[in-house]
Design a protein around this motif. Structure first.
Motif, PDB file in Angstrom:
ATOM      1  N   UNK A 198       5.386   2.202  20.908  1.00  0.00           N
ATOM      2  CA  UNK A 198       4.476   3.132  21.580  1.00  0.00           C
ATOM      3  C   UNK A 198       4.892   3.301  23.041  1.00  0.00           C
ATOM      4  N   UNK A 199       4.854   4.530  23.549  1.00  0.00           N
ATOM      5  CA  UNK A 199       5.171   4.745  24.964  1.00  0.00           C
ATOM      6  C   UNK A 199       4.008   4.337  25.854  1.00  0.00           C
ATOM      7  N   UNK A 230      -6.243  -4.972  23.256  1.00  0.00           N
ATOM      8  CA  UNK A 230      -6.310  -5.067  21.799  1.00  0.00           C
ATOM      9  C   UNK A 230      -5.331  -4.097  21.129  1.00  0.00           C
ATOM     10  N   UNK A 231      -5.248  -2.899  21.676  1.00  0.00           N
ATOM     11  CA  UNK A 231      -4.340  -1.888  21.121  1.00  0.00           C
ATOM     12  C   UNK A 231      -2.907  -2.375  21.162  1.00  0.00           C
ATOM     13  N   UNK A 232      -2.487  -2.862  22.329  1.00  0.00           N
ATOM     14  CA  UNK A 232      -1.108  -3.328  22.469  1.00  0.00           C
ATOM     15  C   UNK A 232      -0.837  -4.540  21.580  1.00  0.00           C
ATOM     16  N   UNK A 233      -1.817  -5.428  21.447  1.00  0.00           N
ATOM     17  CA  UNK A 233      -1.629  -6.618  20.618  1.00  0.00           C
ATOM     18  C   UNK A 233      -1.469  -6.249  19.155  1.00  0.00           C
ATOM     19  N   UNK A 234      -2.351  -5.381  18.640  1.00  0.00           N
ATOM     20  CA  UNK A 234      -2.225  -4.935  17.252  1.00  0.00           C
ATOM     21  C   UNK A 234      -0.925  -4.165  17.039  1.00  0.00           C
ATOM     22  N   UNK A 235      -0.532  -3.385  18.029  1.00  0.00           N
ATOM     23  CA  UNK A 235       0.726  -2.639  17.935  1.00  0.00           C
ATOM     24  C   UNK A 235       1.913  -3.597  17.802  1.00  0.00           C
ATOM     25  N   UNK A 236       1.932  -4.648  18.615  1.00  0.00           N
ATOM     26  CA  UNK A 236       3.036  -5.608  18.542  1.00  0.00           C
ATOM     27  C   UNK A 236       3.021  -6.364  17.211  1.00  0.00           C
ATOM     28  N   UNK A 237       1.847  -6.745  16.736  1.00  0.00           N
ATOM     29  CA  UNK A 237       1.770  -7.401  15.431  1.00  0.00           C
ATOM     30  C   UNK A 237       2.238  -6.458  14.327  1.00  0.00           C
ATOM     31  N   UNK A 238       1.930  -5.172  14.475  1.00  0.00           N
ATOM     32  CA  UNK A 238       2.362  -4.189  13.491  1.00  0.00           C
ATOM     33  C   UNK A 238       3.859  -3.973  13.463  1.00  0.00           C
ATOM     34  N   UNK A 239       4.528  -4.372  14.521  1.00  0.00           N
ATOM     35  CA  UNK A 239       5.990  -4.235  14.602  1.00  0.00           C
ATOM     36  C   UNK A 239       6.717  -5.541  14.274  1.00  0.00           C
ATOM     37  N   UNK A 284      -6.554   6.675  33.972  1.00  0.00           N
ATOM     38  CA  UNK A 284      -7.484   6.053  34.904  1.00  0.00           C
ATOM     39  C   UNK A 284      -6.663   5.084  35.747  1.00  0.00           C
ATOM     40  N   UNK A 285      -6.981   3.817  35.770  1.00  0.00           N
ATOM     41  CA  UNK A 285      -6.156   2.843  36.494  1.00  0.00           C
ATOM     42  C   UNK A 285      -5.526   1.842  35.528  1.00  0.00           C
ATOM     43  N   UNK A 286      -5.509   2.171  34.238  1.00  0.00           N
ATOM     44  CA  UNK A 286      -5.001   1.243  33.236  1.00  0.00           C
ATOM     45  C   UNK A 286      -3.770   1.804  32.531  1.00  0.00           C
ATOM     46  N   UNK A 287      -2.925   0.884  32.062  1.00  0.00           N
ATOM     47  CA  UNK A 287      -1.753   1.260  31.282  1.00  0.00           C
ATOM     48  C   UNK A 287      -2.134   1.246  29.807  1.00  0.00           C
ATOM     49  N   UNK A 288      -2.038   2.386  29.161  1.00  0.00           N
ATOM     50  CA  UNK A 288      -2.441   2.511  27.760  1.00  0.00           C
ATOM     51  C   UNK A 288      -1.263   3.010  26.934  1.00  0.00           C
ATOM     52  N   UNK A 289      -1.408   2.936  25.620  1.00  0.00           N
ATOM     53  CA  UNK A 289      -0.401   3.484  24.722  1.00  0.00           C
ATOM     54  C   UNK A 289      -0.478   5.002  24.752  1.00  0.00           C
ATOM     55  N   UNK A 290       0.588   5.627  25.157  1.00  0.00           N
ATOM     56  CA  UNK A 290       0.576   7.077  25.356  1.00  0.00           C
ATOM     57  C   UNK A 290       0.328   7.874  24.096  1.00  0.00           C
ATOM     58  N   UNK A 307      -1.473   6.559  21.572  1.00  0.00           N
ATOM     59  CA  UNK A 307      -2.611   5.836  20.996  1.00  0.00           C
ATOM     60  C   UNK A 307      -2.194   4.763  19.986  1.00  0.00           C
ATOM     61  N   UNK A 308      -0.887   4.460  19.925  1.00  0.00           N
ATOM     62  CA  UNK A 308      -0.373   3.381  19.079  1.00  0.00           C
ATOM     63  C   UNK A 308      -0.848   3.500  17.635  1.00  0.00           C
TER      64      UNK A 308
END
Length: 457
Positions: free
Chosen positions: A435-436, A293-302, A441-447, A449-450
């Motif tokens: 976002x970097x 969800x974070x990455x999706x909202x980040x891409x829509x925001x760009x 943990x074992x997931x790729x997240x926005x460094x 926090x986007x």
């Protein structure tokens, strides 16, 4: 006297003692990979694989090998869809997914559906599946909508929002209430911070998953002490639920799991099995969806043009477009970047003869960025998942594939679509910069926090 430089060369079946070099080069065809030692390879894999894996693909091609600890063991990474299809369609008794995920056992437990194989896995999956059928999804949706609405109601016009934190908060409450059935605010307040401490860890903390004896030493000891407290709370919840007078009428996943067994011709799940499955659903279904969800909202925001389409979709009930946005976010930013299968016997994979003990690894990251499969692969374009466009098999694999495909896939997409709709019905979002990426943990997240700017509609 044999010199180290001679090991693995020539017809004499000389074998080194680490990684892929232990295997007979005359009998097996393990692809090349970086020869940098297992410790360094493990460090790179745990901390910087989002940058390293594409470089290795560029250097070695569609199949390459990495030696990682513990063991060390040899991982052979594949990215060609034909090879991935072969792995997903292979005999699961000879391609063990549970063994390939063994690093997760100290946290998820030996009964986890992600960590079992053969009969134990079949039993666990059979008992879990009724909680994720179509009718079950329709039953969960109103609660997901209610939780998302309450969360978004607390946001404010003009706010500078740390998106990952907000999405983690929403998906955690969804997991705790929809999956665990915890609705008492006191119990939620106790569980939330402890669960966050379980998932908010970096690669350094994962060393205790590789070497469990480290769990007795600081700082790892604090992590596992927190895990014990989470276990205590979960076992108390299981005990209370077993004694609940309204168990038959409750629709949360835990209550459903307590009722399954006899009808399926299986023994009911024990408390230990329930605990392991609940923690698995928590770790595999909380932060992963939050990150997507974070990455999706980040891409829509760009991308203002795509945001306008998504806002219209939210207003008109076009869930197909919102789901396409979510799927494209998961493609461009794969939350989990690989799948693992450990070979139980010698096998030919992708035309290569590989030995028993090797772990074959379809790369989600490389599959999702493959230009042959996705034109202009790094461009965010939800239309790839709409209309007459057919996504080729084994090119979009965020939930794995074959008989081990994630049982929570439909729930994750439903949850993500609902949350996107709740957000976009009330706010437009914008991002100042890309976002970097960071491995948590074992997931790729926005460094970072986007962060997003919120503008009330």
């Amino acid at each position: 006297m044999v010199k180290p430089a001679d090991l693995g060369r020539g017809p004499g079946r000389l074998m080194a003692r680490r990684g892929r070099h232990q295997y007979d080069r005359d009998r097996y065809d393990i692809p090349d990979g970086p020869d940098q030692g297992s410790w360094r390879s493990t460090r790179t894999f745990m901390r910087g694989r989002f940058e390293a894996i594409p470089k290795l693909h560029e250097q070695f091609g569609d199949a390459f090998s990495i030696d990682i600890l513990p063991g060390p063991r040899t991982m052979v990474v594949f990215s060609d869809p034909a090879d991935i299809k072969e792995i997903f369609g292979a005999d699961p008794s000879q391609f063990h997914a549970g063994e390939g995920n063994a690093i997760l056992k100290p946290v998820m437990g030996e009964h986890s559906v992600l960590l079992t194989d053969d009969g134990a896995h079949q039993r666990a999956r059979k008992l879990l599946m009724p909680a994720f059928t179509g009718p079950a999804m329709r039953g969960y949706r109103p609660l997901v909508e209610g939780i998302a609405k309450v969360a978004v109601d607390s946001w404010h016009d003009g706010e500078h929002m740390m998106t990952l934190e907000r999405m983690n908060s929403i998906t955690l409450d969804i997991i705790l209430q929809v999956v665990f059935g915890v609705t008492d605010e006191a119990n939620l307040a106790e569980l939330r911070p402890r669960v966050n401490r379980m998932v908010d860890i970096g690669p350094f903390m994962l060393m205790a998953w590789i070497y469990p004896p480290l769990s007795h030493l600081p700082p790892w000891r604090n992590y596992f002490n927190n895990q014990k407290e989470v276990d205590r709370l979960l076992y108390a919840e299981i005990s209370d639920r077993r004694a609940a007078s309204d168990l038959e009428s409750r629709d949360d996943v835990l209550s459903r799991l307590l009722r399954v067994g006899e009808e399926e011709g299986e023994a009911p799940l024990t408390d230990e099995e329930l605990r392991d499955q609940l923690v698995t659903l928590l770790l595999a279904g909380h932060e992963t969806t939050a990150s997507a969800l974070t990455w999706t909202l980040h891409e829509l925001g760009r991308h203002p043009d795509l945001l306008a389409r998504a806002v219209e979709a939210a207003d008109t009930g076009d869930d197909a477009y919102l789901e396409a946005c979510l799927k494209e976010g998961m493609r461009v930013h794969p939350v989990i970047d690989f799948v693992a299968r450990t070979l139980k016997s010698d096998q030919v994979v992708g035309g290569r003869r590989l030995p028993k003990g090797v772990t074959v690894t379809p790369s989600i990251m490389l599959s999702h960025s493959r230009e042959e499969s996705w034109a202009d692969a790094h461009r965010f374009d939800p239309d790839r998942f709409l209309g007459g466009t057919k996504v080729a098999a084994n090119t979009w694999i965020p939930f794995g594939g074959g008989v081990r495909r994630c049982i929570g896939a439909a729930f994750s997409l439903m949850e993500g679509t609902v949350v996107l709709r709740e957000v976009l019905q009330r706010y437009e979002v914008s991002a100042d910069h890309p976002a970097p990426n960071r491995l948590r943990n074992i997931t790729n997240v926005a460094g970072d926090q986007a962060p997003l700017h919120l503008k009330a509609r």
